[in-house]
Design a protein around this motif. Sequence first.
Motif, PDB file in Angstrom:
ATOM      1  N   GLY A   1       7.966 -10.341 -43.223  1.00 40.27           N
ATOM      2  CA  GLY A   1       6.374 -10.975 -43.272  1.00 40.27           C
ATOM      3  C   GLY A   1       6.598 -12.344 -42.692  1.00 40.27           C
ATOM      4  O   GLY A   1       7.911 -12.826 -42.573  1.00 40.27           O
ATOM      5  N   LYS A   2       5.714 -13.404 -42.327  1.00 45.03           N
ATOM      6  CA  LYS A   2       5.712 -14.618 -41.647  1.00 45.03           C
ATOM      7  C   LYS A   2       6.246 -15.747 -42.789  1.00 45.03           C
ATOM      8  O   LYS A   2       7.184 -16.898 -42.057  1.00 45.03           O
ATOM      9  CB  LYS A   2       4.399 -15.168 -40.992  1.00 45.03           C
ATOM     10  CG  LYS A   2       3.922 -14.485 -39.727  1.00 45.03           C
ATOM     11  CD  LYS A   2       5.910 -14.684 -38.694  1.00 45.03           C
ATOM     12  CE  LYS A   2       5.454 -13.805 -37.242  1.00 45.03           C
ATOM     13  NZ  LYS A   2       6.979 -13.991 -36.326  1.00 45.03           N
ATOM     14  N   ASP A  10       5.155 -20.718 -59.214  1.00 48.95           N
ATOM     15  CA  ASP A  10       3.454 -21.256 -59.481  1.00 48.95           C
ATOM     16  C   ASP A  10       3.713 -22.055 -57.385  1.00 48.95           C
ATOM     17  O   ASP A  10       3.093 -22.549 -57.226  1.00 48.95           O
ATOM     18  CB  ASP A  10       3.344 -22.922 -59.683  1.00 48.95           C
ATOM     19  CG  ASP A  10       3.929 -22.886 -61.286  1.00 48.95           C
ATOM     20  OD1 ASP A  10       3.406 -21.712 -61.649  1.00 48.95           O
ATOM     21  OD2 ASP A  10       3.431 -23.557 -62.359  1.00 48.95           O
ATOM     22  N   ILE A  11       4.775 -21.665 -56.489  1.00 52.17           N
ATOM     23  CA  ILE A  11       5.315 -23.116 -55.566  1.00 52.17           C
ATOM     24  C   ILE A  11       4.811 -21.511 -54.512  1.00 52.17           C
ATOM     25  O   ILE A  11       4.364 -21.589 -54.018  1.00 52.17           O
ATOM     26  CB  ILE A  11       6.588 -22.987 -55.174  1.00 52.17           C
ATOM     27  CG1 ILE A  11       6.547 -24.039 -56.439  1.00 52.17           C
ATOM     28  CG2 ILE A  11       6.710 -23.545 -54.243  1.00 52.17           C
ATOM     29  CD1 ILE A  11       5.943 -25.661 -55.763  1.00 52.17           C
ATOM     30  N   ALA A  12       4.908 -19.823 -55.672  1.00 53.75           N
ATOM     31  CA  ALA A  12       4.510 -19.746 -54.281  1.00 53.75           C
ATOM     32  C   ALA A  12       3.528 -18.815 -54.520  1.00 53.75           C
ATOM     33  O   ALA A  12       2.864 -18.485 -53.826  1.00 53.75           O
ATOM     34  CB  ALA A  12       5.584 -17.648 -54.979  1.00 53.75           C
ATOM     35  N   LEU A  13       2.348 -18.610 -55.452  1.00 50.52           N
ATOM     36  CA  LEU A  13       1.688 -18.949 -55.350  1.00 50.52           C
ATOM     37  C   LEU A  13       0.239 -19.969 -54.636  1.00 50.52           C
ATOM     38  O   LEU A  13       0.029 -19.706 -53.659  1.00 50.52           O
ATOM     39  CB  LEU A  13       0.899 -18.714 -56.992  1.00 50.52           C
ATOM     40  CG  LEU A  13      -1.187 -18.848 -57.274  1.00 50.52           C
ATOM     41  CD1 LEU A  13      -0.784 -17.358 -57.254  1.00 50.52           C
ATOM     42  CD2 LEU A  13      -1.388 -19.383 -58.732  1.00 50.52           C
ATOM     43  N   GLU A  14       0.734 -20.904 -55.134  1.00 51.38           N
ATOM     44  CA  GLU A  14       0.290 -21.925 -53.702  1.00 51.38           C
ATOM     45  C   GLU A  14       0.702 -22.001 -52.851  1.00 51.38           C
ATOM     46  O   GLU A  14      -0.564 -22.267 -51.801  1.00 51.38           O
ATOM     47  CB  GLU A  14       1.438 -23.553 -54.065  1.00 51.38           C
ATOM     48  CG  GLU A  14       0.753 -24.947 -54.251  1.00 51.38           C
ATOM     49  CD  GLU A  14       1.154 -26.062 -54.937  1.00 51.38           C
ATOM     50  OE1 GLU A  14       2.411 -26.608 -52.971  1.00 51.38           O
ATOM     51  OE2 GLU A  14       1.562 -26.126 -55.598  1.00 51.38           O
ATOM     52  N   ASN A  15       1.683 -20.962 -52.150  1.00 53.13           N
ATOM     53  CA  ASN A  15       1.373 -21.041 -51.104  1.00 53.13           C
ATOM     54  C   ASN A  15       1.531 -19.632 -49.805  1.00 53.13           C
ATOM     55  O   ASN A  15       1.674 -19.180 -49.220  1.00 53.13           O
ATOM     56  CB  ASN A  15       3.387 -21.393 -50.508  1.00 53.13           C
ATOM     57  CG  ASN A  15       4.064 -22.873 -50.478  1.00 53.13           C
ATOM     58  OD1 ASN A  15       3.083 -23.510 -49.603  1.00 53.13           O
ATOM     59  ND2 ASN A  15       4.358 -23.299 -51.266  1.00 53.13           N
ATOM     60  N   ARG A  16       0.847 -18.865 -51.334  1.00 47.97           N
ATOM     61  CA  ARG A  16       0.023 -17.771 -50.688  1.00 47.97           C
ATOM     62  C   ARG A  16       0.773 -16.718 -50.937  1.00 47.97           C
ATOM     63  O   ARG A  16       1.550 -16.334 -49.562  1.00 47.97           O
ATOM     64  CB  ARG A  16      -1.564 -17.280 -50.255  1.00 47.97           C
ATOM     65  CG  ARG A  16      -2.696 -18.606 -50.856  1.00 47.97           C
ATOM     66  CD  ARG A  16      -3.388 -17.901 -51.687  1.00 47.97           C
ATOM     67  NE  ARG A  16      -3.996 -18.413 -51.928  1.00 47.97           N
ATOM     68  CZ  ARG A  16      -4.230 -19.369 -53.116  1.00 47.97           C
ATOM     69  NH1 ARG A  16      -2.938 -19.963 -53.786  1.00 47.97           N
ATOM     70  NH2 ARG A  16      -4.944 -19.928 -53.811  1.00 47.97           N
ATOM     71  N   LEU A  17       2.418 -16.464 -50.985  1.00 47.10           N
ATOM     72  CA  LEU A  17       3.087 -15.436 -50.217  1.00 47.10           C
ATOM     73  C   LEU A  17       3.104 -14.252 -50.679  1.00 47.10           C
ATOM     74  O   LEU A  17       2.022 -13.918 -52.311  1.00 47.10           O
ATOM     75  CB  LEU A  17       4.384 -15.740 -51.588  1.00 47.10           C
ATOM     76  CG  LEU A  17       5.573 -17.516 -50.936  1.00 47.10           C
ATOM     77  CD1 LEU A  17       7.118 -17.105 -51.410  1.00 47.10           C
ATOM     78  CD2 LEU A  17       5.457 -16.970 -49.807  1.00 47.10           C
ATOM     79  N   GLU A  18       3.298 -13.454 -50.621  1.00 48.89           N
ATOM     80  CA  GLU A  18       3.069 -11.766 -50.391  1.00 48.89           C
ATOM     81  C   GLU A  18       3.881 -10.705 -50.475  1.00 48.89           C
ATOM     82  O   GLU A  18       4.892 -11.122 -50.274  1.00 48.89           O
ATOM     83  CB  GLU A  18       1.601 -11.708 -48.777  1.00 48.89           C
ATOM     84  CG  GLU A  18       0.528 -12.571 -48.018  1.00 48.89           C
ATOM     85  CD  GLU A  18      -0.024 -12.730 -46.463  1.00 48.89           C
ATOM     86  OE1 GLU A  18       1.053 -11.719 -46.244  1.00 48.89           O
ATOM     87  OE2 GLU A  18      -1.039 -13.733 -46.804  1.00 48.89           O
TER      88      GLU A  18
END
Length: 363
Positions: A36-37, A88-96
């Motif tokens: 994914g991108k 928190d960083i993963a959520l902030e950057n909307r990791l899928e």
Amino acid sequence: MTSIINVNLPQQSYEIAIAPGILDQLGQYLADLNLGKKVLVVSNPTIFKHHGERAIASLKAAGFEVASYSLPPGERYKSLNSIQKLYDIALENRLERSSTMVALGGGVVGDMTGFAAATWLRGINVVQVPTTLLAMVDSSIGGKTGVNHPQGKNLIGAFHQPRLVLIDPEVLKTLPVREFRAGMAEVIKYGVIWDAELFSQMEASKNLNQLRYIKPELIDSILTRSCQAKADVVGKDEKEAGLRAILNYGHTIGHAVESLTNYRLITHGEGVAIGMVAAGQIAANLGLWQQEDTERQNALIQKAGLPTKLPDGVDIEAIIEALQLDKKVKAGKVRFILPTQIGVVTITDDVPSETIREVLRAM
């Protein structure tokens, strides 16, 4: 020339790619895997300063959306608190689910990034880009991830295999000497447990304790043979049901000493070196191998600039007690990996406590 080593597993096989300058091809390798991108590069401030821009430039050139985060350096930050920050960083950057965490760093960064990737959205991609010798030859391969509990090392974790391991030997030039030596402990381990030829190659080298004194051909051999050894073992036993336990040679007592010194006094590699000296002598005392083999092993450990004695002030009874908290204890018995000859080891849980005490007293 790029060396490719395959880690063959039933669920998800992957490649270890080794070549000077390969860090600049990171983006292309990820693109070829059709990931994914969105990518989150996890590092620490020192490593990021040396190699972060190159990694990110390569990823962006291949069309990835890249965010980055630096964890504080050091084993004492390998905790659930640090993992929370990664979430928190993963959520902030909307990791899928299709997103990737790239671990750019040593064993601590690799273990923590791998654990965060294993547990975010019940598991997303992780790519290991190790920057220390120890991570290159050991911790980046095999899918072991985790964090420490105050009472023991790596007690919290998960198996989560990477999609790729990318190794650029050139990044070792920025590695502090002590960290390079720490990695040599794991290389010596492979020589003792699996690869007598690698052991002999290192014995023939005049110097092992600084990168600049070691011939490039030997560095190439150290990386490819160590990674091949790890790939062979993991391919036969992914989740440590049997054979994979041999990779813990030197780690049983090594981890206990690390834990008792609060992960601040010695590096992981120094702990492993001390543990190998102890395990080698235990094997000799039990008649499993010759005393001259113990001496060959210890001479190689010293040549690599690693310790062969216990740190001052470490209590032997505290080590015996700490061994009971080891993850590999079964039915109250401590499992030891003990050598029978250079290149061959056996797994046993039949080591008398008095033998352990006797060896530790002599150290």
